[in-house]
Design an enzyme around this catalytic site. Sequence first.
Site, PDB file in Angstrom:
ATOM      1  CB  CYS A  50     -18.077 -81.868 -23.782  1.00 33.32           C
ATOM      2  SG  CYS A  50     -19.086 -80.410 -23.458  1.00 33.32           S
ATOM      3  CG  ASN A  51     -20.847 -79.246 -26.909  1.00 35.93           C
ATOM      4  OD1 ASN A  51     -21.297 -80.386 -27.018  1.00 35.93           O
ATOM      5  ND2 ASN A  51     -21.367 -78.354 -26.084  1.00 35.93           N
ATOM      6  NE  ARG A  52     -16.762 -74.880 -29.921  1.00 37.34           N
ATOM      7  CZ  ARG A  52     -17.407 -74.537 -31.030  1.00 37.34           C
ATOM      8  NH1 ARG A  52     -16.760 -74.491 -32.179  1.00 37.34           N
ATOM      9  NH2 ARG A  52     -18.691 -74.231 -31.000  1.00 37.34           N
ATOM     10  N   PRO A 115     -21.876 -68.332 -21.772  1.00 37.35           N
ATOM     11  CG  PRO A 115     -22.091 -67.658 -19.528  1.00 37.35           C
ATOM     12  CD  PRO A 115     -22.844 -68.328 -20.656  1.00 37.35           C
ATOM     13  CD  GLN A 120     -15.562 -74.752 -22.239  1.00 31.94           C
ATOM     14  OE1 GLN A 120     -16.114 -74.363 -23.271  1.00 31.94           O
ATOM     15  NE2 GLN A 120     -15.976 -75.823 -21.576  1.00 31.94           N
ATOM     16  N   GLY A 191     -29.059 -84.361  -9.016  1.00 35.06           N
ATOM     17  CA  GLY A 191     -28.641 -84.688 -10.376  1.00 35.06           C
ATOM     18  C   GLY A 191     -27.977 -83.511 -11.076  1.00 35.06           C
ATOM     19  CD  GLU A 192     -25.938 -82.728 -16.894  1.00 32.19           C
ATOM     20  OE1 GLU A 192     -25.467 -81.960 -17.745  1.00 32.19           O
ATOM     21  OE2 GLU A 192     -26.301 -83.896 -17.152  1.00 32.19           O
ATOM     22  CB  THR A 193     -31.237 -80.186 -13.631  1.00 38.03           C
ATOM     23  OG1 THR A 193     -31.335 -80.806 -14.914  1.00 38.03           O
ATOM     24  CG2 THR A 193     -31.969 -78.851 -13.671  1.00 38.03           C
ATOM     25  CB  ILE A 194     -30.135 -80.396  -8.426  1.00 36.86           C
ATOM     26  CG1 ILE A 194     -31.661 -80.586  -8.497  1.00 36.86           C
ATOM     27  CG2 ILE A 194     -29.728 -79.904  -7.042  1.00 36.86           C
ATOM     28  CD1 ILE A 194     -32.468 -79.323  -8.192  1.00 36.86           C
TER      29      ILE A 194
END
Length: 418
Positions: A50-52, A115, A120, A191-194
């Site tokens: 998602c970031n590269r 990590p 990936q 949600g995402e954090t949980i």
Amino acid sequence: MTLLALGINHKTAPVSLRERVSFSPDKLDQALDSLLAQPMVQGGVVLSTCNRTELYLSVEERDDLQEALIRWLCDYHNLNEDDLRNSLYWHQDNDAVSHLMRVASGLDSLVLGEPQILGQVKKAFADSQKGHMKASELERMFQKSFSVAKRVRTETDIGASAVSVAFAACTLARQIFESLSTVTVLLVGAGETIELVARHLREHKVQKMIIANRTRERAQILADEVGAEVIALSDIDERLREADIIISSTASPLPIIGKGMVERALKSRRNQPMLLVDIAVPRDVEPEVGKLANAYLYSVDDLQSIISHNLAQRKAAAVEAETIVAQEASEFMAWLRAQSASETIRDYRSQAEHVRDELTAKALAALEQGGDAQAIMQDLAWKLTNRLIHAPTKSLQQAARDGDNERLNILRDSLGLE
């Protein structure tokens, strides 16, 4: 042969461009086949997260190399070259090796030292080996990067401290409770954090988790993944006494857990301590809960102060990690140059042995025909000497004609002349 790393990441391109350049897993084989069909590409690995999105390549050097690869990337994704060019970075040889080592070690990540990127990178490498990896140098570069990432984790504190809210909440729980395997954790929200918190807790062997959420369907998906029980928000008052740790993150405009609710739970627990971590904004837990004996309440601001401190520690560790990467990249390139030289040495020795065998065979044939042994041996020595020094002599003469003293000195040194 040249090693390359080219791509875009969260620092050079917005998500609107990154999503257009990404390679979906179901089309990765097709992309690798297309990439390796390019005449200059000898081997390739595609890393797409998602970031590269990055291409790691072993290629033949040519003048239009950069243009050809950018054109392939744009053609594959139906992009305008101008849209991509300003966001694209390009690393070659030592810089490419160093870049991969930094990526695998988490030094180039959005969250410094995270990590997950190593897994990936390993998956991208494994995918490339399914009939696509053709360059041993590229394979060796990735294997070396994995060992460097492990060394960075072992020799520095780059991953020792929590720098995300979810990880910080779990780290806090591990610091307060000697073992998480025997505690009961109540998670409020889904949600995402949980989700991240639940996965961290599962990794640390938490046996009993309860998820309270407004909608059961969303909570059930997470519960099935981590092996938790699902309850309604309205059941929290009754079940709170079971929880040693409560971690809450909802979008509720009003507190869900009040002081009276916690007082009742503590009484039922005979004042066994409770850790409450409130990640929500607005807060899910009334601040007055923190005044209760045996109720240890931490807000998102408390976690942020922990994260800020830990991030400073990670940045200090990153300096050590960068030193390791620089050293390892330099050593890898030295090994690569030695491999290239060894091929030249093999060719040179093979050529000399061919001359030796050819002239020796002629000398032996002459001896079998009754020729004078001394004359035959002298002729062999003379011809062998002339054949072996012919090419170096021509190189010395050409360097002298060109006035190339540097080359002359290199040749003298190579031939062992004082």
